[in-house]
Design a protein around this motif. Structure first.
Motif, PDB file in Angstrom:
ATOM      1  N   LEU A   2      26.194  49.182 -42.493  1.00  0.00           N
ATOM      2  CA  LEU A   2      25.797  47.900 -41.941  1.00  0.00           C
ATOM      3  C   LEU A   2      25.605  47.935 -40.435  1.00  0.00           C
ATOM      4  N   GLU A   3      26.243  48.904 -39.760  1.00  0.00           N
ATOM      5  CA  GLU A   3      26.089  48.981 -38.317  1.00  0.00           C
ATOM      6  C   GLU A   3      24.660  49.353 -37.917  1.00  0.00           C
ATOM      7  N   MET A   4      23.868  49.790 -38.895  1.00  0.00           N
ATOM      8  CA  MET A   4      22.490  50.157 -38.596  1.00  0.00           C
ATOM      9  C   MET A   4      21.607  48.925 -38.396  1.00  0.00           C
ATOM     10  N   LEU A   5      22.051  47.778 -38.855  1.00  0.00           N
ATOM     11  CA  LEU A   5      21.253  46.562 -38.726  1.00  0.00           C
ATOM     12  C   LEU A   5      21.630  45.816 -37.452  1.00  0.00           C
ATOM     13  N   PRO A   6      20.655  45.401 -36.651  1.00  0.00           N
ATOM     14  CA  PRO A   6      20.949  44.660 -35.424  1.00  0.00           C
ATOM     15  C   PRO A   6      21.677  43.352 -35.709  1.00  0.00           C
ATOM     16  N   GLU A   7      22.619  43.009 -34.849  1.00  0.00           N
ATOM     17  CA  GLU A   7      23.380  41.778 -35.023  1.00  0.00           C
ATOM     18  C   GLU A   7      22.488  40.541 -34.964  1.00  0.00           C
ATOM     19  N   ALA A   8      21.372  40.648 -34.280  1.00  0.00           N
ATOM     20  CA  ALA A   8      20.489  39.494 -34.101  1.00  0.00           C
ATOM     21  C   ALA A   8      19.705  39.133 -35.357  1.00  0.00           C
ATOM     22  N   MET A   9      19.777  39.947 -36.401  1.00  0.00           N
ATOM     23  CA  MET A   9      19.010  39.646 -37.609  1.00  0.00           C
ATOM     24  C   MET A   9      19.413  38.310 -38.210  1.00  0.00           C
ATOM     25  N   LEU A  10      20.698  38.021 -38.227  1.00  0.00           N
ATOM     26  CA  LEU A  10      21.163  36.751 -38.785  1.00  0.00           C
ATOM     27  C   LEU A  10      20.711  35.562 -37.940  1.00  0.00           C
ATOM     28  N   PRO A  11      20.931  35.575 -36.617  1.00  0.00           N
ATOM     29  CA  PRO A  11      20.421  34.463 -35.804  1.00  0.00           C
ATOM     30  C   PRO A  11      18.919  34.264 -35.928  1.00  0.00           C
TER      31      PRO A  11
END
Length: 253
Positions: A2-11
């Motif tokens: 999951l660390e491969m996905l940017p945190e900003a994807m959810l926002p």
């Protein structure tokens, strides 16, 4: 993984959810005004979440392309939808009966994730950092995306101008002399190039999947839309407009 996905994807998905909610007012807005707003709003959100000092030059260009795409699309659809010519044609050809609330809700969920996935290649590019060196493939893809945006915008402009002057006849000039659906071709080019431009920064199969979903979906939608448009134009014009059958036979889709 999951660390491969940017945190900003959810926002960014929440941004898409917010702006596409106008589809509950009029269903077509899920895929028209809401589409343009989603692309432009995500680009604005990225510039708010990530200072440009944390991005490479090509990443900034990548995001700006989405901003331009979204603003251009929203403005085009907004102006077109309120034109007298389009309103008259809509009364004859287009009906927006909407869907039951539960089905509209499911479609809303679908488009919010789809639009985020379409933007995701640019987001992965941004999160690669200011020192990330874009490969030659990435640079060529970004330039190709810009060209696709230009083709789509020019084709939309040419078709709108033609329909204002002659609402009941097909356009066969300009870019349409080279290709029967240049606006769709431009859109497919834009998102295919966008996907390729982000591949270098995806970081693994999960990232690639997150970006490929939007790309494959929009390409399949455009293929279906092209098929329906070609069929509809054939039924309307092939036997009623002089020279159209010859145009069909000699012009690539």
């Amino acid at each position: 993984m999951l660390e491969m996905l940017p945190e900003a994807m959810l926002p960014l998905t929440l941004v898409c959810a917010t702006v596409t909610s106008i589809g509950f007012y009029k269903f077509i807005y899920f895929v028209s005004l809401g589409y343009g707003l989603s692309m432009a709003s995500q680009a604005v959100a990225v510039f708010w979440l990530y200072p440009t000092s944390t991005m490479s030059t090509w990443a900034i260009v990548h995001v700006l392309l989405h901003l331009a795409y979204g603003v251009r699309l929203f403005a085009f659809i907004f102006v077109r939808d309120f034109s007298e010519t389009y309103r008259k044609r809509c009364k004859k050809e287009i009906k927006d009966a909407g869907l039951p609330v539960d089905k509209s809700f499911m479609f809303w969920i679908f488009v919010m994730f789809m639009y985020q996935s379409q933007f995701a290649p640019a987001l992965f590019h941004v999160t690669s950092g200011p020192t990330a060196q874009a490969s030659t493939t990435t640079i060529v893809a970004i330039v190709a995306a810009a060209f696709g945006l230009f083709v789509e915008a020019l084709a939309d402009h040419q078709k709108s101008a033609h329909k204002r002057a002659s609402p009941t006849t097909p356009i066969t000039s300009g870019l349409f002399a080279l290709c029967r659906c240049p606006n769709y071709a431009g859109e497919v080019l834009f998102y295919t190039a966008n996907f390729i431009a982000g591949l270098q920064f995806c970081g693994g199969w999960l990232g690639i999947a997150a970006t490929a979903l939007g790309w494959l979906t929009i390409v399949s939608i455009m293929a279906d839309a092209t098929s329906r448009m070609i069929k509809g134009q054939h039924e309307r014009y092939a036997t009623k407009v002089d020279g159209y059958a010859k145009y069909e036979a000699s012009t690539k889709i």
